[in-house]
Scaffold this motif. Structure first.
Motif, PDB file in Angstrom:
ATOM      1  N   LEU A 185     -43.780 -35.273 -33.074  1.00 52.60           N
ATOM      2  CA  LEU A 185     -43.504 -35.409 -34.491  1.00 52.60           C
ATOM      3  C   LEU A 185     -42.426 -34.404 -34.906  1.00 52.60           C
ATOM      4  CD1 LEU A 185     -44.278 -36.672 -37.236  1.00 52.60           C
ATOM      5  CD2 LEU A 185     -45.963 -34.835 -37.488  1.00 52.60           C
ATOM      6  N   THR A 186     -41.272 -34.925 -35.280  1.00 49.77           N
ATOM      7  CA  THR A 186     -40.156 -34.058 -35.664  1.00 49.77           C
ATOM      8  C   THR A 186     -40.170 -33.822 -37.168  1.00 49.77           C
ATOM      9  OG1 THR A 186     -38.800 -34.879 -33.843  1.00 49.77           O
ATOM     10  CG2 THR A 186     -37.648 -33.780 -35.643  1.00 49.77           C
ATOM     11  N   VAL A 187     -40.066 -32.559 -37.550  1.00 46.12           N
ATOM     12  CA  VAL A 187     -40.044 -32.209 -38.967  1.00 46.12           C
ATOM     13  C   VAL A 187     -38.849 -31.288 -39.226  1.00 46.12           C
ATOM     14  CG1 VAL A 187     -42.522 -32.432 -39.319  1.00 46.12           C
ATOM     15  CG2 VAL A 187     -41.586 -30.247 -38.553  1.00 46.12           C
ATOM     16  N   LYS A 188     -38.419 -31.255 -40.483  1.00 49.90           N
ATOM     17  CA  LYS A 188     -37.350 -30.348 -40.887  1.00 49.90           C
ATOM     18  C   LYS A 188     -37.959 -29.252 -41.754  1.00 49.90           C
ATOM     19  CE  LYS A 188     -33.353 -33.447 -40.785  1.00 49.90           C
ATOM     20  NZ  LYS A 188     -32.207 -33.987 -41.562  1.00 49.90           N
ATOM     21  N   PHE A 189     -37.472 -28.032 -41.555  1.00 49.07           N
ATOM     22  CA  PHE A 189     -37.989 -26.926 -42.349  1.00 49.07           C
ATOM     23  C   PHE A 189     -36.908 -25.851 -42.470  1.00 49.07           C
ATOM     24  CE2 PHE A 189     -39.229 -26.633 -37.936  1.00 49.07           C
ATOM     25  CZ  PHE A 189     -38.888 -25.340 -37.558  1.00 49.07           C
ATOM     26  N   GLN A 190     -37.069 -24.979 -43.443  1.00 49.37           N
ATOM     27  CA  GLN A 190     -36.116 -23.892 -43.656  1.00 49.37           C
ATOM     28  C   GLN A 190     -36.626 -22.612 -43.027  1.00 49.37           C
ATOM     29  OE1 GLN A 190     -34.844 -23.078 -47.653  1.00 49.37           O
ATOM     30  NE2 GLN A 190     -33.090 -24.424 -47.478  1.00 49.37           N
ATOM     31  N   ASP A 191     -35.713 -21.883 -42.379  1.00 48.39           N
ATOM     32  CA  ASP A 191     -36.127 -20.612 -41.802  1.00 48.39           C
ATOM     33  C   ASP A 191     -35.915 -19.487 -42.819  1.00 48.39           C
ATOM     34  OD1 ASP A 191     -33.431 -19.914 -41.810  1.00 48.39           O
ATOM     35  OD2 ASP A 191     -33.174 -20.049 -39.644  1.00 48.39           O
ATOM     36  N   LEU A 192     -36.069 -18.261 -42.368  1.00 52.01           N
ATOM     37  CA  LEU A 192     -36.039 -17.106 -43.269  1.00 52.01           C
ATOM     38  C   LEU A 192     -34.711 -16.921 -43.991  1.00 52.01           C
ATOM     39  CD1 LEU A 192     -37.841 -14.561 -40.916  1.00 52.01           C
ATOM     40  CD2 LEU A 192     -38.757 -15.455 -43.048  1.00 52.01           C
ATOM     41  N   TYR A 193     -33.633 -17.446 -43.407  1.00 51.78           N
ATOM     42  CA  TYR A 193     -32.304 -17.234 -43.986  1.00 51.78           C
ATOM     43  C   TYR A 193     -31.680 -18.509 -44.548  1.00 51.78           C
ATOM     44  CZ  TYR A 193     -32.428 -12.416 -42.561  1.00 51.78           C
ATOM     45  OH  TYR A 193     -32.784 -11.087 -42.446  1.00 51.78           O
ATOM     46  N   GLY A 194     -32.524 -19.499 -44.811  1.00 52.29           N
ATOM     47  CA  GLY A 194     -32.058 -20.696 -45.498  1.00 52.29           C
ATOM     48  C   GLY A 194     -31.489 -21.774 -44.611  1.00 52.29           C
ATOM     49  N   PHE A 195     -31.519 -21.603 -43.295  1.00 52.66           N
ATOM     50  CA  PHE A 195     -31.011 -22.634 -42.392  1.00 52.66           C
ATOM     51  C   PHE A 195     -32.053 -23.737 -42.221  1.00 52.66           C
ATOM     52  CE2 PHE A 195     -28.610 -18.880 -41.122  1.00 52.66           C
ATOM     53  CZ  PHE A 195     -27.316 -19.382 -41.068  1.00 52.66           C
ATOM     54  N   THR A 196     -31.605 -24.979 -42.267  1.00 51.60           N
ATOM     55  CA  THR A 196     -32.492 -26.107 -42.016  1.00 51.60           C
ATOM     56  C   THR A 196     -32.596 -26.324 -40.519  1.00 51.60           C
ATOM     57  OG1 THR A 196     -31.900 -27.160 -44.105  1.00 51.60           O
ATOM     58  CG2 THR A 196     -32.892 -28.559 -42.418  1.00 51.60           C
ATOM     59  N   VAL A 197     -33.822 -26.349 -40.035  1.00 53.63           N
ATOM     60  CA  VAL A 197     -34.066 -26.451 -38.599  1.00 53.63           C
ATOM     61  C   VAL A 197     -34.938 -27.668 -38.327  1.00 53.63           C
ATOM     62  CG1 VAL A 197     -34.959 -25.256 -36.563  1.00 53.63           C
ATOM     63  CG2 VAL A 197     -33.997 -23.936 -38.459  1.00 53.63           C
ATOM     64  N   GLU A 198     -34.629 -28.355 -37.216  1.00 54.34           N
ATOM     65  CA  GLU A 198     -35.470 -29.473 -36.789  1.00 54.34           C
ATOM     66  C   GLU A 198     -36.358 -29.013 -35.641  1.00 54.34           C
ATOM     67  OE1 GLU A 198     -33.736 -33.172 -35.825  1.00 54.34           O
ATOM     68  OE2 GLU A 198     -32.896 -33.527 -37.815  1.00 54.34           O
ATOM     69  N   GLY A 199     -37.629 -29.346 -35.740  1.00 53.28           N
ATOM     70  CA  GLY A 199     -38.540 -28.993 -34.663  1.00 53.28           C
ATOM     71  C   GLY A 199     -39.823 -29.772 -34.799  1.00 53.28           C
ATOM     72  N   ASN A 200     -40.752 -29.506 -33.898  1.00 56.17           N
ATOM     73  CA  ASN A 200     -42.040 -30.186 -33.999  1.00 56.17           C
ATOM     74  C   ASN A 200     -43.036 -29.295 -34.739  1.00 56.17           C
ATOM     75  OD1 ASN A 200     -43.077 -28.308 -32.093  1.00 56.17           O
ATOM     76  ND2 ASN A 200     -42.360 -29.611 -30.402  1.00 56.17           N
ATOM     77  N   VAL A 201     -44.256 -29.792 -34.879  1.00 57.09           N
ATOM     78  CA  VAL A 201     -45.264 -29.064 -35.645  1.00 57.09           C
ATOM     79  C   VAL A 201     -45.554 -27.706 -35.015  1.00 57.09           C
ATOM     80  CG1 VAL A 201     -47.655 -29.114 -36.471  1.00 57.09           C
ATOM     81  CG2 VAL A 201     -46.276 -31.205 -36.486  1.00 57.09           C
ATOM     82  N   ASP A 202     -45.521 -27.650 -33.695  1.00 58.09           N
ATOM     83  CA  ASP A 202     -45.756 -26.370 -33.017  1.00 58.09           C
ATOM     84  C   ASP A 202     -44.670 -25.357 -33.378  1.00 58.09           C
ATOM     85  OD1 ASP A 202     -48.060 -27.268 -31.790  1.00 58.09           O
ATOM     86  OD2 ASP A 202     -47.009 -27.988 -30.009  1.00 58.09           O
ATOM     87  N   ASP A 203     -43.435 -25.833 -33.524  1.00 59.22           N
ATOM     88  CA  ASP A 203     -42.344 -24.942 -33.933  1.00 59.22           C
ATOM     89  C   ASP A 203     -42.599 -24.366 -35.327  1.00 59.22           C
ATOM     90  OD1 ASP A 203     -40.857 -25.311 -31.588  1.00 59.22           O
ATOM     91  OD2 ASP A 203     -39.882 -27.101 -32.374  1.00 59.22           O
TER      92      ASP A 203
END
Length: 398
Positions: free
Chosen positions: A32-50
Motif C-alpha cells: 500500500l503506497t501512501v504519500k506523506f510529508q516529512d519534517l522539512y515539508g518534502f512529500t515522500v512516497e512510501g508504504n505504511v511501514d515507512d
C-alpha cells in the motif's frame, strides 16, 4: 456424524488455503503506497511501514530535543562553546559531569551530535560549531546585503546555469518551488558565485543551498553556511570547472570500499561496476538528492562538526547495509536499483549512522587526507590527458 465430520474437514481445508487466497496483513501494508510529508515539508512516497518509521523518528527527535534542552537549562544557551569544553583531535569532550534522567554518564559532544541535533536548535548549533559565525565576523555586517545588491542584474555563465536549475531544485516543495523560494535560492547561489569565481556555480550546489535555506531560515545564514562548507569543510576543488576534487573523492571512496567491504568491491569489479555511477551525486549534493531530508541532515550534523570524513562513512554504510543483496546482483542495473531503493527509503537516520560509525571501522581525517594526496597526481594526469584529447578534436574540426 459423517456430515459434521465432512464440514469440519472442509473448514480445515479452507483455513489451510487462507494464506494462499488472502495476502498477509504485512504484505498488504507493504504494497500500500501512501504519500506523506516529512519534517522539512518534502512529500515522500512510501508504504505504511515507512510512515511508522517516520513517526518513530519524530519521537526520537523529540526525545533528543529534551536532552539538548536539559543541557541548555543547566549549562546555558551556548554550553557547547563554553570554557569547560576542551578540544581534542577527534572532537570535543565535556569535562564536567552532565546528569540527566536519560543519561547515566558524561556524554561527549561528539556522541551527542551523532545522535542528532534537534531541528529547532540546528541553525544556531551549525552556525557556531561549523565556523560560519567566525567567518561572518571577519567582514562588515552589511557584507551579504552589499554583495547581493552589487551583483543584481549581472549576467554570467554561472547566473544563466543557476536560472536554468532553479525550477528543477526540489520541484513541488511548498516553499522552495515558489517565486519566493526561487528568489532566495538565486540570491544565495549568485552571491556565492561572485564571492568565489573559481567555484562560480556547479550543479549540485543548488540542492545543498536549498536544504541550507530550509534549515537556517535566513538567506544570510544559509550563505555563510555554504561559504564555510566550500571553503573549510569540504576538499578543495570539489566544485571547480574540472571537478578535480570530486574525482579525487571518488578514487578515495573506491579504495576505502576495497579495504572496508572487500567482498562487495571484488564482486563489483567482476560486474565492471564503477562506484562513481552512484557516488558522484552523493559527494556533489552531499546526499541531499539521495536520502530523505532528516537522514541527510543527520549526516550534515556530523559533517559540520567532524568534517568531510563522514561522507565516506555514510557512503560505505549504504553499501555495507545491502552487502548480501549486492553479492547476488548479476548486472550493473541490479546494483543501481538496490542502492537507489535503499537510499530512498532510509527514513530512520539511526539505521544508516549505526552502520556508518559502528560497522565500518575507524577512519581519521588524517588518513583520508593521505589517501587524497596519493590519488591527486593520477587524477590530474587523467584530466590533463582528457583536456589534450578535447583540444586535439577541436583542432581537427577546424
Amino acid at each position: 456424524m459423517h456430515g459434521a465430520q465432512g464440514k469440519r474437514d472442509l473448514a480445515m481445508e479452507l483455513q489451510a488455503q487462507l494464506p494462499i487466497l488472502r495476502p498477509s496483513i504485512h504484505t498488504r501494508r507493504a504494497n500500500l503506497t501512501v504519500k506523506f510529508q516529512d519534517l522539512y515539508g518534502f512529500t515522500v512516497e512510501g508504504n505504511v511501514d515507512d510512515v511508522n518509521v517516520l513517526n518513530e523518528v519524530r519521537e526520537k527527535v523529540r526525545q533528543q530535543g529534551r536532552v539538548w534542552w536539559a543541557l541548555e537549562a543547566s549549562k546555558g544557551a551556548n554550553w557547547y562553546l563554553q570554557p569547560q569544553v576542551s578540544s581534542l583531535s577527534e572532537g570535543i569532550v565535556l569535562k564536567s559531569s552532565l546528569k540527566f534522567s536519560a543519561l547515566a554518564n558524561a556524554m561527549t559532544l561528539k556522541k551527542l551530535i551523532r545522535k542528532g541535533i534537534p531541528p529547532v536548535l540546528r541553525p544556531k548549533v551549525w552556525f557556531s560549531l561549523s565556523g560560519a559565525a567566525k567567518k561572518k565576523s571577519t567582514v562588515p555586517e552589511s557584507y551579504y546585503n552589499d554583495l547581493t545588491k552589487a551583483v543584481e542584474g549581472k549576467v554570467t555563465p554561472a547566473t544563466r546555469q543557476i536560472d536554468h536549475d532553479l525550477p528543477r531544485t526540489f520541484p513541488g516543495h511548498p516553499w522552495l518551488d515558489t517565486p519566493q523560494g526561487h528568489a532566495a535560492l538565486r540570491r544565495v547561489l549568485v552571491g556565492y558565485s561572485f564571492r568565489d569565481s573559481d567555484v562560480g556555480y556547479c550543479q549540485g550546489l543548488n540542492y545543498v543551498a536549498a536544504l541550507l535555506l530550509l534549515v537556517m531560515k535566513t538567506e544570510e545564514d544559509a550563505f555563510w553556511m555554504l561559504a564555510v562548507l566550500l571553503e573549510n569543510v569540504l576538499v578543495n576543488d570539489c566544485y571547480t570547472n574540472n571537478l578535480s576534487g570530486c574525482h579525487v573523492e571518488q578514487r578515495v571512496f573506491k579504495d576505502l570500499l576495497s579495504k572496508k567491504c572487500p567482498r562487495i568491491a571484488a564482486h563489483l569489479e567482476v560486474l565492471e561496476f564503477d562506484v562513481s555511477l552512484v557516488a558522484t551525486e552523493w559527494f556533489l549534493c552531499l546526499f541531499a538528492k539521495s536520502l530523505p531530508s532528516e537522514t541527510t541532515l543527520r549526516v550534515w550534523d556530523v559533517l559540520f562538526y567532524e568534517g568531510a570524513k563522514v561522507l565516506f562513512h555514510a557512503a560505505l554504510a549504504i553499501f555495507k547495509m545491502k552487502e548480501e543483496d549486492l553479492l547476488l546482483a548479476h548486472q550493473v542495473g541490479d546494483v543501481i536499483n538496490i542502492i537507489q531503493r535503499t537510499t530512498h527509503h532510509l527514513f530512520d537516520p539511526d539505521e544508516l549512522l549505526t552502520v556508518a560509525f559502528n560497522k565500518i571501522g575507524f577512519m581519521t581525517t588524517n588518513t583520508i587526507s593521505k589517501q587524497r594526496k596519493k590519488q591527486e597526481p593520477e587524477v590530474m594526469k587523467e584530466l590533463d590527458e582528457r583536456l589534450r584529447r578535447l583540444n586535439s578534436l577541436r583542432e581537427d574540426d577546424r
